[in-house]
Design an enzyme around this catalytic site. Structure first.
Site, short mmCIF file in Angstrom:
data_model
loop_
_atom_site.label_atom_id
_atom_site.label_comp_id
_atom_site.label_asym_id
_atom_site.label_seq_id
_atom_site.Cartn_x
_atom_site.Cartn_y
_atom_site.Cartn_z
N GLY A 1 0.81 -1.21 0.00
CA GLY A 1 0.00 0.00 0.00
C GLY A 1 0.84 1.26 0.00
O GLY A 1 0.54 2.23 -0.71
N GLU A 2 1.90 1.26 0.78
CA GLU A 2 2.76 2.43 0.86
C GLU A 2 3.61 2.59 -0.40
O GLU A 2 3.88 3.72 -0.84
CB GLU A 2 3.64 2.34 2.10
CG GLU A 2 2.90 2.50 3.41
CD GLU A 2 2.13 1.26 3.83
OE1 GLU A 2 1.29 1.35 4.74
OE2 GLU A 2 2.36 0.18 3.24
#
Length: 440
Positions: free
Chosen positions: A87-88
């Site tokens: 996600g990051e």
């Protein structure tokens, strides 16, 4: 993983032995002590994690501060971007693209906590990015990493707050910034002693670029200096994954269950098979190593399945009606989104907080989620407002929506177009970040 483990142990001890208030210095001492006391347990957890996620020895060594490789170019000035996992990395992708295209001489180091984060990074950026696994929050491990690279700035994506990392980086005059900043519900509900530790760590951060006004208030509530916080929007809206998608080998109409968790695969497969549809159900689990487990679970329901690797190797033919295709390789989601008739976002029919709905939205796909999108509240709210998403409260509603949408091409196209247009409205987010970071 380490701060969470340590802080949980501090919390347990504090409930047993504490007085009503605790001094920040006491928390720091206990934290440093527990890091050392729990070292055998932490080492075992890292080894198990390496096995489960196919991290290998590099994952183990680098998490403990060893086996780093120095960059070949401009090693006197290294920009470090830390991304916890997929996600990051996805949030950082627009910035990484800009750095690679516009500042090719800039040495760029990207770290992740997980092998899946590394695999996703590698699939998006094959060249130009040096990757390491972020060391655990041991002072010696952090110092070994910092001594291996001449780091000028550290950009931490989203929500990672590591006490020793922030302290040592600050002592070495490394500028620390938190980008696309957000805080989880658990962090906001942390006890006062833990918020004191967050406050101390955040005091070492030079800037916090928050994704929303709400997140700005969240950071202020745990002690961040309001003067350091600037609201720039959600960087994930600036990500254009469709530019890097490649064709898949499925070759027939399908819907995709993306980033799924147990028991979503079995429940949704049962619904799909009962509908007797000619389209193929493709399951892309959040963790591809679960593919064999999923196949066994489906087999217990008399549902036949085929692995994607078997299709690629031509050891099995393409699935037929009433068969399910299981993706057992990383890095396939973008190609799946690019050609799917419809996307069901996993991690939302179980208590996992959902997963990234902006990627299928960028491909103008019709998207259905379950009730728990707590990790993507802003994105879900935006797409719902723009009529670009259907959110179901349970599997029964999912079945109803599948029946309504699968043969209604007009409705699917409208839903997907609305989702894509919702993303396109966020045109200023990337320029704002580039300007704030001095890249424009």
């Amino acid at each position: 993983m380490l701060p969470k483990l340590i802080f949980q142990e501090i919390s347990r001890l504090w409930k047993l032995y504490s007085k009503p208030a605790i001094k920040p210095g006491v928390v720091r001492v206990i934290y440093q002590l527990l890091i050392r006391i729990l070292s055998p347990l932490i080492a075992l957890a890292i080894i198990v994690d390496a096995y489960k996620r196919n991290g290998g020895w590099r994952f183990i060594k680098q998490r403990f501060g060893f086996a780093y490789t120095k960059p070949n170019k401009n090693a006197d000035k290294v920009l470090w971007i830390h991304c916890a996992s997929i996600g990051e990395v996805n949030a950082a992708a627009p910035l990484i693209e800009q750095l690679l295209n516009n500042t090719p001489d800039q040495a760029l180091l990207v770290s992740t906590n997980t092998p899946t984060g590394y695999q996703y990074l590698k699939s998006r950026f094959a060249d130009g990015v040096l990757h390491v696994y972020c060391p655990l929050d041991y002072p010696y491990a952090i110092k070994r990493l910092l001594n291996s690279f001449a780091i000028s700035e550290l950009w931490v994506m989203e929500t990672e707050i590591w006490p020793n990392l922030f302290k040592i980086a600050s002592q070495q005059r490394i500028v620390i910034k938190i980008l696309n900043a957000r805080l989880s519900h658990k962090t906001l509900q942390a006890p006062s002693w833990l918020k004191n530790q967050y406050r101390q760590s955040l005091s070492r951060v030079s800037r916090i670029l928050a994704r929303s006004d709400e997140e700005r208030e969240h950071f202020i509530s745990i002690g961040a200096d309001a003067k350091k916080i600037e609201v720039l929007g959600n960087l994930k809206y600036a990500n254009r994954p469709e530019n890097s998608a490649t064709a898949n080998k499925i070759g027939q109409p399908y819907i995709v269950l993306a980033s799924s968790h147990d028991p979503e695969e079995a429940e949704i497969s049962k619904i799909w098979i009962a509908l007797q549809r000619p389209e193929l159900l493709v399951i892309a689990p959040r963790h591809s190593k679960r593919a064999k487990q999923i196949a066994r679970q489906l087999g217990e329901q008399q549902i036949s399945s085929v692995f994607y690797s078997q299709i690629l190797a031509r050891s099995k033919p393409l699935p037929t009606k009433n068969q399910v295709l299981i993706i057992d390789r990383m890095g396939q989601l973008l190609s799946l989104f690019s050609q799917a008739k419809l996307v069901i976002m996993g991690g939302s029919f179980v208590a996992k907080g959902g997963h990234n709905i902006l990627e299928p939205a960028s491909f103008a796909r019709a998207i259905i989620t379950g009730p728990d999108m707590s990790d993507f509240i802003d994105e879900t709210s935006q797409l719902l407002t723009d009529n670009g998403l259907i959110q179901c409260q349970d599997y029964a509603q999912l079945e109803q929506q599948l029946k309504a949408l699968i043969d209604n091409e007009t409705a699917r196209n409208e839903l997907g177009k609305n989702a894509q247009e919702s993303l396109k409205k966020q045109t200023q987010i990337l320029p704002n970040y580039l300007q704030a970071l001095g890249l424009q």
